[in-house]
Design a protein around this motif. Structure first.
Motif, PDB file in Angstrom:
ATOM      1  N   MET A 315     -41.796  20.714 -25.492  1.00  0.00           N
ATOM      2  CA  MET A 315     -42.884  21.644 -25.225  1.00  0.00           C
ATOM      3  C   MET A 315     -43.581  21.393 -23.879  1.00  0.00           C
ATOM      4  SD  MET A 315     -44.688  24.235 -26.086  1.00  0.00           S
ATOM      5  CE  MET A 315     -43.991  24.477 -27.719  1.00  0.00           C
ATOM      6  N   PRO A 316     -43.870  20.124 -23.482  1.00  0.00           N
ATOM      7  CA  PRO A 316     -44.547  19.896 -22.193  1.00  0.00           C
ATOM      8  C   PRO A 316     -43.785  20.455 -20.999  1.00  0.00           C
ATOM      9  CG  PRO A 316     -44.669  17.924 -23.530  1.00  0.00           C
ATOM     10  CD  PRO A 316     -43.737  18.860 -24.242  1.00  0.00           C
ATOM     11  N   PHE A 317     -42.465  20.463 -21.050  1.00  0.00           N
ATOM     12  CA  PHE A 317     -41.688  20.953 -19.913  1.00  0.00           C
ATOM     13  C   PHE A 317     -41.941  22.440 -19.675  1.00  0.00           C
ATOM     14  CE2 PHE A 317     -38.691  17.418 -21.264  1.00  0.00           C
ATOM     15  CZ  PHE A 317     -39.189  16.544 -20.318  1.00  0.00           C
ATOM     16  N   PHE A 318     -42.098  23.192 -20.758  1.00  0.00           N
ATOM     17  CA  PHE A 318     -42.411  24.608 -20.607  1.00  0.00           C
ATOM     18  C   PHE A 318     -43.768  24.789 -19.932  1.00  0.00           C
ATOM     19  CE2 PHE A 318     -44.648  28.343 -22.281  1.00  0.00           C
ATOM     20  CZ  PHE A 318     -43.819  29.348 -21.822  1.00  0.00           C
ATOM     21  N   LEU A 319     -44.746  23.990 -20.349  1.00  0.00           N
ATOM     22  CA  LEU A 319     -46.071  24.070 -19.739  1.00  0.00           C
ATOM     23  C   LEU A 319     -46.003  23.746 -18.255  1.00  0.00           C
ATOM     24  CD1 LEU A 319     -49.223  24.273 -20.111  1.00  0.00           C
ATOM     25  CD2 LEU A 319     -49.158  21.789 -20.272  1.00  0.00           C
ATOM     26  N   PHE A 320     -45.276  22.694 -17.883  1.00  0.00           N
ATOM     27  CA  PHE A 320     -45.165  22.302 -16.478  1.00  0.00           C
ATOM     28  C   PHE A 320     -44.541  23.420 -15.649  1.00  0.00           C
ATOM     29  CE2 PHE A 320     -44.728  17.651 -18.015  1.00  0.00           C
ATOM     30  CZ  PHE A 320     -46.092  17.583 -18.216  1.00  0.00           C
ATOM     31  N   ALA A 321     -43.463  24.005 -16.149  1.00  0.00           N
ATOM     32  CA  ALA A 321     -42.776  25.072 -15.416  1.00  0.00           C
ATOM     33  C   ALA A 321     -43.688  26.282 -15.248  1.00  0.00           C
ATOM     34  CB  ALA A 321     -41.490  25.472 -16.156  1.00  0.00           C
ATOM     35  N   PHE A 322     -44.377  26.649 -16.305  1.00  0.00           N
ATOM     36  CA  PHE A 322     -45.236  27.834 -16.260  1.00  0.00           C
ATOM     37  C   PHE A 322     -46.427  27.630 -15.325  1.00  0.00           C
ATOM     38  CE2 PHE A 322     -48.541  30.674 -17.841  1.00  0.00           C
ATOM     39  CZ  PHE A 322     -47.846  31.861 -17.941  1.00  0.00           C
ATOM     40  N   THR A 323     -47.026  26.438 -15.369  1.00  0.00           N
ATOM     41  CA  THR A 323     -48.187  26.169 -14.525  1.00  0.00           C
ATOM     42  C   THR A 323     -47.807  26.169 -13.052  1.00  0.00           C
ATOM     43  OG1 THR A 323     -49.111  24.814 -16.301  1.00  0.00           O
ATOM     44  CG2 THR A 323     -50.129  24.601 -14.142  1.00  0.00           C
ATOM     45  N   LEU A 324     -46.639  25.693 -12.715  1.00  0.00           N
ATOM     46  CA  LEU A 324     -46.173  25.729 -11.326  1.00  0.00           C
ATOM     47  C   LEU A 324     -46.033  27.176 -10.843  1.00  0.00           C
ATOM     48  CD1 LEU A 324     -43.515  22.863 -11.267  1.00  0.00           C
ATOM     49  CD2 LEU A 324     -45.626  22.962  -9.919  1.00  0.00           C
ATOM     50  N   LEU A 325     -45.558  28.047 -11.726  1.00  0.00           N
ATOM     51  CA  LEU A 325     -45.469  29.466 -11.368  1.00  0.00           C
ATOM     52  C   LEU A 325     -46.854  30.033 -11.091  1.00  0.00           C
ATOM     53  CD1 LEU A 325     -42.892  30.810 -13.998  1.00  0.00           C
ATOM     54  CD2 LEU A 325     -42.445  30.085 -11.659  1.00  0.00           C
ATOM     55  N   TYR A 326     -47.823  29.650 -11.913  1.00  0.00           N
ATOM     56  CA  TYR A 326     -49.194  30.134 -11.734  1.00  0.00           C
ATOM     57  C   TYR A 326     -49.770  29.670 -10.390  1.00  0.00           C
ATOM     58  CZ  TYR A 326     -54.250  30.379 -12.326  1.00  0.00           C
ATOM     59  OH  TYR A 326     -55.579  30.615 -12.133  1.00  0.00           O
ATOM     60  N   ILE A 327     -49.605  28.390 -10.088  1.00  0.00           N
ATOM     61  CA  ILE A 327     -50.139  27.850  -8.834  1.00  0.00           C
ATOM     62  C   ILE A 327     -49.505  28.547  -7.635  1.00  0.00           C
ATOM     63  CG2 ILE A 327     -50.289  25.778  -7.399  1.00  0.00           C
ATOM     64  CD1 ILE A 327     -50.379  24.151  -9.992  1.00  0.00           C
ATOM     65  N   GLU A 328     -48.213  28.719  -7.682  1.00  0.00           N
ATOM     66  CA  GLU A 328     -47.510  29.344  -6.562  1.00  0.00           C
ATOM     67  C   GLU A 328     -47.890  30.812  -6.427  1.00  0.00           C
ATOM     68  OE1 GLU A 328     -44.850  30.324  -3.444  1.00  0.00           O
ATOM     69  OE2 GLU A 328     -46.016  28.576  -4.054  1.00  0.00           O
ATOM     70  N   GLY A 329     -48.215  31.482  -7.552  1.00  0.00           N
ATOM     71  CA  GLY A 329     -48.613  32.884  -7.494  1.00  0.00           C
ATOM     72  C   GLY A 329     -49.832  33.105  -6.625  1.00  0.00           C
ATOM     73  N   GLN A 330     -50.782  32.170  -6.660  1.00  0.00           N
ATOM     74  CA  GLN A 330     -51.970  32.292  -5.814  1.00  0.00           C
ATOM     75  C   GLN A 330     -51.661  31.930  -4.373  1.00  0.00           C
ATOM     76  OE1 GLN A 330     -55.221  29.626  -6.732  1.00  0.00           O
ATOM     77  NE2 GLN A 330     -56.721  30.971  -5.795  1.00  0.00           N
ATOM     78  N   ILE A 331     -50.865  30.879  -4.198  1.00  0.00           N
ATOM     79  CA  ILE A 331     -50.574  30.387  -2.854  1.00  0.00           C
ATOM     80  C   ILE A 331     -49.762  31.400  -2.051  1.00  0.00           C
ATOM     81  CG2 ILE A 331     -49.232  28.650  -1.593  1.00  0.00           C
ATOM     82  CD1 ILE A 331     -50.120  26.644  -3.739  1.00  0.00           C
ATOM     83  N   ILE A 332     -48.866  32.098  -2.720  1.00  0.00           N
ATOM     84  CA  ILE A 332     -47.953  32.990  -2.006  1.00  0.00           C
ATOM     85  C   ILE A 332     -48.700  34.174  -1.397  1.00  0.00           C
ATOM     86  CG2 ILE A 332     -47.321  34.566  -3.880  1.00  0.00           C
ATOM     87  CD1 ILE A 332     -44.429  34.278  -3.001  1.00  0.00           C
ATOM     88  N   MET A 333     -49.849  34.536  -1.971  1.00  0.00           N
ATOM     89  CA  MET A 333     -50.620  35.655  -1.413  1.00  0.00           C
ATOM     90  C   MET A 333     -51.272  35.274  -0.083  1.00  0.00           C
ATOM     91  SD  MET A 333     -52.406  37.576  -4.652  1.00  0.00           S
ATOM     92  CE  MET A 333     -53.039  36.106  -5.449  1.00  0.00           C
ATOM     93  N   VAL A 334     -51.513  33.985   0.112  1.00  0.00           N
ATOM     94  CA  VAL A 334     -52.133  33.529   1.355  1.00  0.00           C
ATOM     95  C   VAL A 334     -51.088  33.226   2.412  1.00  0.00           C
ATOM     96  CG1 VAL A 334     -53.621  31.776   2.392  1.00  0.00           C
ATOM     97  CG2 VAL A 334     -54.077  32.574   0.075  1.00  0.00           C
ATOM     98  N   THR A 335     -50.066  32.474   2.024  1.00  0.00           N
ATOM     99  CA  THR A 335     -49.078  32.014   3.002  1.00  0.00           C
ATOM    100  C   THR A 335     -48.021  33.065   3.307  1.00  0.00           C
ATOM    101  OG1 THR A 335     -47.716  31.042   1.242  1.00  0.00           O
ATOM    102  CG2 THR A 335     -49.388  29.638   2.248  1.00  0.00           C
ATOM    103  N   GLY A 336     -47.713  33.910   2.288  1.00  0.00           N
ATOM    104  CA  GLY A 336     -46.580  34.806   2.454  1.00  0.00           C
ATOM    105  C   GLY A 336     -45.292  34.033   2.225  1.00  0.00           C
ATOM    106  N   ALA A 337     -44.184  34.747   2.114  1.00  0.00           N
ATOM    107  CA  ALA A 337     -42.883  34.095   1.916  1.00  0.00           C
ATOM    108  C   ALA A 337     -41.796  35.112   2.176  1.00  0.00           C
ATOM    109  CB  ALA A 337     -42.766  33.536   0.503  1.00  0.00           C
ATOM    110  N   GLY A 338     -40.806  34.726   2.986  1.00  0.00           N
ATOM    111  CA  GLY A 338     -39.707  35.620   3.282  1.00  0.00           C
ATOM    112  C   GLY A 338     -40.193  36.895   3.940  1.00  0.00           C
ATOM    113  N   SER A 339     -39.841  38.028   3.367  1.00  0.00           N
ATOM    114  CA  SER A 339     -40.271  39.313   3.915  1.00  0.00           C
ATOM    115  C   SER A 339     -41.672  39.692   3.466  1.00  0.00           C
ATOM    116  CB  SER A 339     -39.297  40.424   3.477  1.00  0.00           C
ATOM    117  OG  SER A 339     -39.266  40.534   2.066  1.00  0.00           O
ATOM    118  N   LEU A 340     -42.262  38.869   2.599  1.00  0.00           N
ATOM    119  CA  LEU A 340     -43.608  39.150   2.114  1.00  0.00           C
ATOM    120  C   LEU A 340     -44.623  38.450   2.998  1.00  0.00           C
ATOM    121  CD1 LEU A 340     -45.403  40.310  -0.241  1.00  0.00           C
ATOM    122  CD2 LEU A 340     -45.271  38.029  -1.256  1.00  0.00           C
TER     123      LEU A 340
END
Length: 465
Positions: A315-340
């Motif tokens: 169960m903890p591995f699912f939490l770790f994977a999901f939380t990383l997605l959440y953190i990156e979701g906020q960061i990607i709006m500031v930094t951009g990535a690829g064509s975004l």
């Protein structure tokens, strides 16, 4: 220390146990590295962060799946050593596999290289991360309410244990209601005057916008206060005055106030191009995210304990994977990535839209859940009965008839009641998670009797039956 460890293992699925602590440290360090890199607002850096977050999330997903294989448990979850070299080796093996899968995708599947552009990594991955970020931000309240309910019910039970259903209990409930109605007003007044100097009337400072925001908050206070008062009146009508609803309201409003404070602080940052106070807001936001993540770990684990995919160890591995997605979701709006490119100029703009949406969700949630929870706990008249409510009523009615000599308990006992409920297809699921060691499962009858006792006592206290 053993009791503390047992408590943490039981409620947080061994995330702090020797068997999983190394993975927890890897997750924390990875999150910290991603957060540090996010301070470099560059699309190239954003692409690197996107790659790192994707590979780490996939790595934890692999570990989650491998945790289902009994033969691998001694290597993945050995409790003898916290820093077991075998765990580290297995983690890096999985990471290199994830790296080998993701790298060709990044090299050969950009939006300029494939026909279906939505499947390109620089379009699909940012969209996924953004959906996770905003979705997770909006549903936090559904998991935070678990803690809110627990605290509120403990206070209610303490008042009942001390004063019963006397007039003193009713007076305490009324006093707490008044306190609950006053707290949001005081918080908002303090917030208004706290930010007033930053929005004082001048050509450069948009005071009208600031005034409108505060008026909207006052309207929300009026709406939610009216809801709390009417529900309290409904509770009094059936003689089940309670402090639960007032305490729950206070906790909800502390969350609304924090989101309002964050919104106004972000608004100040946008109009003044200032980051003053941002560090404190972000720190509190991180703490809130961690608290919510732990609550999700507990509640999600309790709901899927008997599923095919999730077990106590993985169960903890699912939490770790999901939380990383959440953190990156906020960061990607500031930094951009690829064509975004960066969707927003800075975090202040992100916080504006996020807090605005979260406030709407919290207020809507409270409007619905405040009444729903009071119905479930028997504080107001029920409009809807759930399976566990029916089981409770049937068992209470049997006890009622038995106490008056209307039926013979030897002829109509718990098994007969259970057979009747089974015939009507009324069943309730067990809620206790299965431990690693295989235990004899509880029968539905045993679980029903246990639930009947605990819920029955509450219902009798509240005169709901």
């Amino acid at each position: 220390m053993n009791k503390i460890q047992e408590f943490l293992d039981k409620y947080f699925h061994k995330i702090f146990n020797n068997s999983h602590f190394l993975y927890t440290i890897i997750f924390v360090l990875s999150s910290f590295l991603i957060a540090l890199l996010s301070f470099i607002p560059s699309p190239e850096v954003g692409t690197g962060i996107l790659f790192l977050a994707t590979t780490l999330s996939i790595t934890f997903i692999f570990l989650m799946l491998e945790g289902l294989i009994p033969q691998l448990e001694p290597y993945l979850f050995s409790p003898e050593k916290t820093f077991d070299l075998r765990k580290l080796i297995y983690f890096f093996i999985n990471y290199f596999i994830a790296f080998a899968i993701v790298l060709p995708y990044f090299l050969m599947a950009s939006s300029n290289q494939i026909t279906i552009q939505f499947l390109a990594w620089d379009v699909a991955l940012p969209v996924i991360f953004l959906v996770v970020y905003f979705g997770w931000s909006l549903v936090q309240i559904f998991y935070l309410r678990i803690w809110f309910e627990d605290v509120s019910m403990k206070i209610e039970n303490k008042i009942i244990n001390k004063h019963g259903t006397s007039k003193t209990k009713g007076l305490i409930d009324l006093i707490l209601l008044i306190v609950a109605l006053i707290i949001p007003i005081l918080l908002q007044l303090a917030t208004f005057f706290g930010f007033l100097s930053d929005f004082a009337p001048s050509p450069q400072k948009p005071f009208p916008l600031y005034a409108v925001c505060n008026i909207i908050v006052l309207v929300i206070i009026f709406i939610t206060s009216w809801r709390l008062t009417t529900l309290f009146y409904k509770s009094r009508k059936i003689g089940s005055s309670n402090s639960y609803s007032s305490m729950f309201y206070i906790l909800i409003w502390l969350l609304i106030w924090f989101r309002t404070f964050s919104f106004l602080n972000a608004l100040r940052g946008v109009v003044q191009s200032s980051s003053e106070g941002e560090a404190i807001t972000r720190f509190i936001d991180i703490l809130l995210m961690i608290l919510t993540a732990f609550l999700v770990l507990k509640s999600l684990g309790d709901k899927v304990y008997d599923s095919v995919i999730f077990k106590a160890n993985n169960m903890p591995f699912f939490l770790f994977a999901f939380t990383l997605l959440y953190i990156e979701g906020q960061i990607i709006m500031v930094t951009g990535a690829g064509s975004l490119t960066g969707v927003f100029a800075d975090r202040n703009q992100i916080n504006l839209i996020t807090n605005f949406l979260v406030i709407l969700v919290i207020v809507s949630f409270y409007w619905w859940y405040a009444e729903h929870s009071l119905e479930r706990k028997g504080f107001i008249i029920k409009k809807k009965f759930y399976p566990e409510d029916v089981v409770l009523i049937v068992n209470d009615f049997r006890d009622y008839l038995e106490a008056r000599g209307a039926i013979d308990s030897n002829k109509v006992g718990a098994p007969e009641v259970q057979n009747f409920l089974d015939a009507k297809n009324i069943k309730i699921k067990e809620t206790e998670p299965i431990e690693e060691e295989f235990k004899e499962p509880e029968t539905i009858t045993e679980k029903t009797e246990e639930d009947t006792t605990s819920i029955g006592e509450t219902s009798k206290d509240n005169n709901s039956l």
